[in-house]
Design a protein around this motif. Sequence first.
Motif, mmCIF file in Angstrom:
data_model
loop_
_atom_site.group_PDB
_atom_site.id
_atom_site.type_symbol
_atom_site.label_atom_id
_atom_site.label_comp_id
_atom_site.label_asym_id
_atom_site.label_seq_id
_atom_site.Cartn_x
_atom_site.Cartn_y
_atom_site.Cartn_z
ATOM 1 N N HIS A 34 0.840 -1.205 0.000
ATOM 2 C CA HIS A 34 0.000 0.000 0.000
ATOM 3 C C HIS A 34 0.874 1.253 0.000
ATOM 4 O O HIS A 34 0.561 2.247 -0.663
ATOM 5 N N GLY A 35 1.995 1.215 0.756
ATOM 6 C CA GLY A 35 2.910 2.353 0.756
ATOM 7 C C GLY A 35 3.525 2.591 -0.606
ATOM 8 O O GLY A 35 3.665 3.747 -1.040
ATOM 9 N N PHE B 15 1.262 7.551 6.901
ATOM 10 C CA PHE B 15 2.357 7.044 6.065
ATOM 11 C C PHE B 15 3.256 8.187 5.591
ATOM 12 O O PHE B 15 4.484 8.060 5.614
ATOM 13 N N LEU B 16 2.654 9.298 5.189
ATOM 14 C CA LEU B 16 3.451 10.434 4.710
ATOM 15 C C LEU B 16 4.291 11.030 5.833
ATOM 16 O O LEU B 16 5.425 11.476 5.608
ATOM 17 N N ARG B 17 3.756 11.057 7.062
ATOM 18 C CA ARG B 17 4.550 11.569 8.182
ATOM 19 C C ARG B 17 5.752 10.680 8.437
ATOM 20 O O ARG B 17 6.855 11.176 8.710
ATOM 21 N N VAL B 18 5.561 9.360 8.358
ATOM 22 C CA VAL B 18 6.694 8.434 8.564
ATOM 23 C C VAL B 18 7.742 8.639 7.470
ATOM 24 O O VAL B 18 8.952 8.602 7.736
ATOM 25 N N GLN B 19 7.293 8.871 6.248
ATOM 26 C CA GLN B 19 8.215 9.080 5.133
ATOM 27 C C GLN B 19 8.773 10.500 5.074
ATOM 28 O O GLN B 19 9.594 10.804 4.207
ATOM 29 N N LYS B 20 8.327 11.380 6.008
ATOM 30 C CA LYS B 20 8.760 12.780 6.063
ATOM 31 C C LYS B 20 8.451 13.509 4.755
ATOM 32 O O LYS B 20 9.256 14.287 4.249
#
Length: 353
Positions: A92-93, A131-136
Amino acid sequence: MIPAATTVALTPEDRQVLEALAASRKTEARMRDRARIVLLASAAMASRAIAREVGCTPGTASKWRVRYANQGMAGLSETGERGNEPKYGPEHGRRILALLDQPPPAGYANWTAPLLARELVDIHEQHIWRFLRVQKIDLSRCKSWCQSTDPDFVPKAADIVGLYLAPPSHAVVLSVDEKPSIQALERTQGYLKLPNGRAMIGQSHDYKRHGTSTLFAALDVATGQVIGKHYKRRRRSEFRDFMNRVVKQHEGKEIHVILDNLSTHKPKRDLWLARHPNVHFHYTPTHTSWLNQIEIWFSILAGQSLKGASFGSVAELVTHIESFINSYNKNARPFVWTKSAVHQKRLKPCFAV
């Protein structure tokens, strides 16, 4: 009928380990309780009685009794299956990142989490935000850039950095550039008193234009002092006139001048440079004017002298800047260049790599 309790049979080795766990004061309390539950269950004690003895629920006593009977000591080192299976996985990511590399829907400038969720259908927008926060990855922020594609970036940058870190002996190193079209804006100014009691400097939204001036400036890398001259336009003739003034102030010395790639700085046939063999021009790589230290001084000029000022004429603007230069030179200090290696940074082509 009440079902019979699960029978627990201990091996001598397991009993020794469990007794040590039950008696230890350095073991986690939950591990001590599990060891006691299994030891009591091996004595054919009912789960309800074990619960009263250990101080837990009958369900907990039954759980660890059954787990040991089925898995042995390995069953005590886990807490069992917790919760449901994860709804979203790495695939999904990857789909989110791949969609970010595609143009947004017609009529939209940028992707947002709701737009991504609408396109992906089976991924909730809250998971997309997480997910976007984890990926910065920040979809709301936007910055501009200017990437240098100069094939000679490395030798040109090394040449200029070398002048900063190890300037030639008995020579003058100057950073030269122009600040064009400085506006002489006239605004009403004063102090604003806010309802909470605070006061701050204020100026009117409306202003009156009185013209512009172009500042040619040269920063002495060794001393930090600045030479400035105002002109109405920014042409080759103004640049030659300014350089003549600079050379006259350093007459008889070898001069190294750091410049950007503006056409007025580097004509196809530079007759002026041929007439001044003691002057050497060093050009920054394309789109890397930040290597020129005069840009730092222009930032100081804008922040400390021009921001918030009001001018009734171009002459007043020129006098104001000249006064700032004179004041600055009295306490001038050179900028210390510490970065010995300058790299040509490449932009990341896409997210899904």
